[in-house]
Enzyme design. Structure first.
Site, mmCIF file in Angstrom:
data_model
loop_
_atom_site.group_PDB
_atom_site.id
_atom_site.type_symbol
_atom_site.label_atom_id
_atom_site.label_comp_id
_atom_site.label_asym_id
_atom_site.label_seq_id
_atom_site.Cartn_x
_atom_site.Cartn_y
_atom_site.Cartn_z
ATOM 1 N N ASP A 127 34.823 -47.719 60.653
ATOM 2 C CA ASP A 127 35.536 -48.457 62.318
ATOM 3 C C ASP A 127 35.917 -47.408 62.555
ATOM 4 O O ASP A 127 37.063 -46.386 62.360
ATOM 5 C CB ASP A 127 36.082 -49.773 62.059
ATOM 6 C CG ASP A 127 36.079 -50.545 60.303
ATOM 7 O OD1 ASP A 127 34.624 -50.543 60.580
ATOM 8 O OD2 ASP A 127 36.919 -50.732 60.131
ATOM 9 N N ASP A 156 29.856 -49.924 61.741
ATOM 10 C CA ASP A 156 30.604 -50.723 61.367
ATOM 11 C C ASP A 156 31.192 -51.809 62.611
ATOM 12 O O ASP A 156 30.666 -51.725 63.443
ATOM 13 C CB ASP A 156 31.011 -50.587 59.942
ATOM 14 C CG ASP A 156 32.037 -51.662 59.400
ATOM 15 O OD1 ASP A 156 31.748 -52.863 59.999
ATOM 16 O OD2 ASP A 156 32.045 -51.660 58.250
ATOM 17 N N ASP A 160 38.772 -53.422 63.708
ATOM 18 C CA ASP A 160 38.891 -54.173 62.059
ATOM 19 C C ASP A 160 40.341 -54.438 62.037
ATOM 20 O O ASP A 160 40.914 -53.694 62.029
ATOM 21 C CB ASP A 160 37.646 -53.699 61.858
ATOM 22 C CG ASP A 160 35.973 -54.777 61.973
ATOM 23 O OD1 ASP A 160 36.065 -54.458 63.899
ATOM 24 O OD2 ASP A 160 35.404 -53.991 61.189
ATOM 25 N N ARG A 213 31.731 -60.931 68.058
ATOM 26 C CA ARG A 213 33.048 -60.445 67.148
ATOM 27 C C ARG A 213 33.690 -60.116 68.264
ATOM 28 O O ARG A 213 34.356 -58.524 68.054
ATOM 29 C CB ARG A 213 32.518 -59.536 66.208
ATOM 30 C CG ARG A 213 32.056 -59.917 65.286
ATOM 31 C CD ARG A 213 32.145 -59.033 64.021
ATOM 32 N NE ARG A 213 31.478 -59.373 62.614
ATOM 33 C CZ ARG A 213 30.670 -59.172 61.684
ATOM 34 N NH1 ARG A 213 31.319 -58.009 61.642
ATOM 35 N NH2 ARG A 213 30.452 -59.190 60.825
#
Ligand SMILES: *[C@@H]1O[C@H](CO)[C@@H](O)[C@H](O)[C@H]1NC(C)=O
Ligand SMILES: *[C@@H]1O[C@H](CO)[C@@H](O)[C@H](O)[C@H]1NC(C)=O
Length: 321
Positions: A127, A156, A160, A213
């Site tokens: 990430d 990705d 996160d 997201r």
């Protein structure tokens, strides 16, 4: 009786003053969940080093003693994570510094600030920033960008958080040209480590030309205020697995599904948002998150587009607070 009424009125108005204050929010100040649990100061008080290579960056950010690491120029990564130690500030110099082709990770760490960085195109599974089992992280005034030329799994996450991470503030960033922007809670199976944790504040961010997201959150608690969501092709705030969200004074423009709760079992309270070309689900599962344990200043939704466009992203705030 009058005295009692008066005291009550005072109490109510002081509570309101904290929660519903809509003066211009400061651009250079930590607010939100990262102020809790002792606060987030990064490398304050430690020595400053400036790095221009991947090897020097990797070495400078390790170790648990306070340190400020200035990244000068865009460093090309090797696709692997750069692990950041405790009590660290990583800050970009000027308006064009950061890392491409790799990303940062804080794993089992605490008290880290990422500021004024341009972070781009890290190949999966790395990430751009991953926060794993970590506390007190402030991600401020960065520009996260990728491209939409590949499939959705080529990159990705941009930012996160997982495995019980807690007390995070994400402020004044730009997230753009990406599919899976910010995943909070990596799996449906990690409820035992994530429930009661994953507390995160997102404010004054620009989410533009991204798929979804922004964030997707499982189990945790997210407070989102004064963000600008512009062209989100699928779901924006996706609350799932019992997650609680409070979504206020944001602008959703050309967003397919601004707030999602019913598909996967999360909750949301939304208030004072502006929806332009964006249809809010009328069947939201309303949750319990109506207040947060810190003071904060919102910008009213009708001022958010100009304030966020003028102040979010790298190159806007180039010094430490
Ligand atoms: C970093 O902080 C975490 C959380 O307080 C702690 O568990 C860990 O041992 C620290 N790491 C080092 C190398 O001191
Ligand atoms: C809303 O959607 C219409 C039709 O797609 C488009 O022409 C218009 O520019 C959009 N408005 C905004 C503010 O993006």
């Amino acid at each position: 009786m009058w005295a009692r009424l008066f005291t009550t009125a005072l109490l109510v108005s002081s509570v309101l003053a904290i929660v519903v204050d809509k003066r211009a929010a400061p651009v250079d100040q930590l607010v939100g969940f990262a102020t809790q649990n002792g606060g987030t100061t990064g490398g304050a008080g430690g020595p400053t080093t400036t790095v221009t290579s991947l090897a020097a960056l990797r070495s400078a950010v390790t170790g648990a003693s306070p340190k400020i690491v200035q990244v000068s120029g865009i460093i090309t990564g090797d696709g692997e994570v750069v692990d950041v130690g405790n009590h660290t500030t990583v800050i970009g110099v000027g308006s064009n510094s950061g890392i491409t082709g790799g990303g940062f990770r804080v794993k089992k760490g605490t008290n880290v600030i990422f500021r004024n960085l341009r972070l781009s195109k890290s190949p999966a599974p790395t990430d751009l920033i991953e926060l794993q089992t970590s506390t007190n992280i402030w991600v401020d005034h960065n520009t996260f960008s990728s491209d939409l030329d590949h499939g959705k799994d080529f990159y990705d996450g941009q930012l996160d958080m997982n495995h019980g991470t807690d007390f995070v503030t994400v402020s004044w960033n730009i997230f753009t040209e990406h599919f899976k922007t910010s995943l909070v809670g990596g799996s449906d199976n990690t409820g035992s480590e994530d429930s009661g944790h994953l507390r995160v504040t997102y404010h004054h961010n620009l989410f533009q030309d991204v798929n979804s997201r922004t964030p997707s959150i499982r189990f945790g608690t997210a407070h989102l205020f004064s963000n600008f969501f512009n062209d989100v092709f699928d779901s924006a705030v996706d609350s799932r697995d019992g997650a609680q969200t409070l979504v206020e004074n944001n602008v959703f423009q050309n967003v397919k599904d601004p707030i999602e709760t019913t598909l996967r079992g999360g909750f949301s309270n939304q208030r004072n948002n502006i929806f332009t070309n964006s249809t809010l689900d009328t069947g939201l599962a309303v949750g319990t998150l109506t207040t947060v344990p810190y003071t904060y200043t919102q910008d009213a939704a009708d001022t958010v587009v100009s304030i966020v466009n003028a102040n979010a992203g790298a190159g806007k705030v180039t010094t430490l607070p």
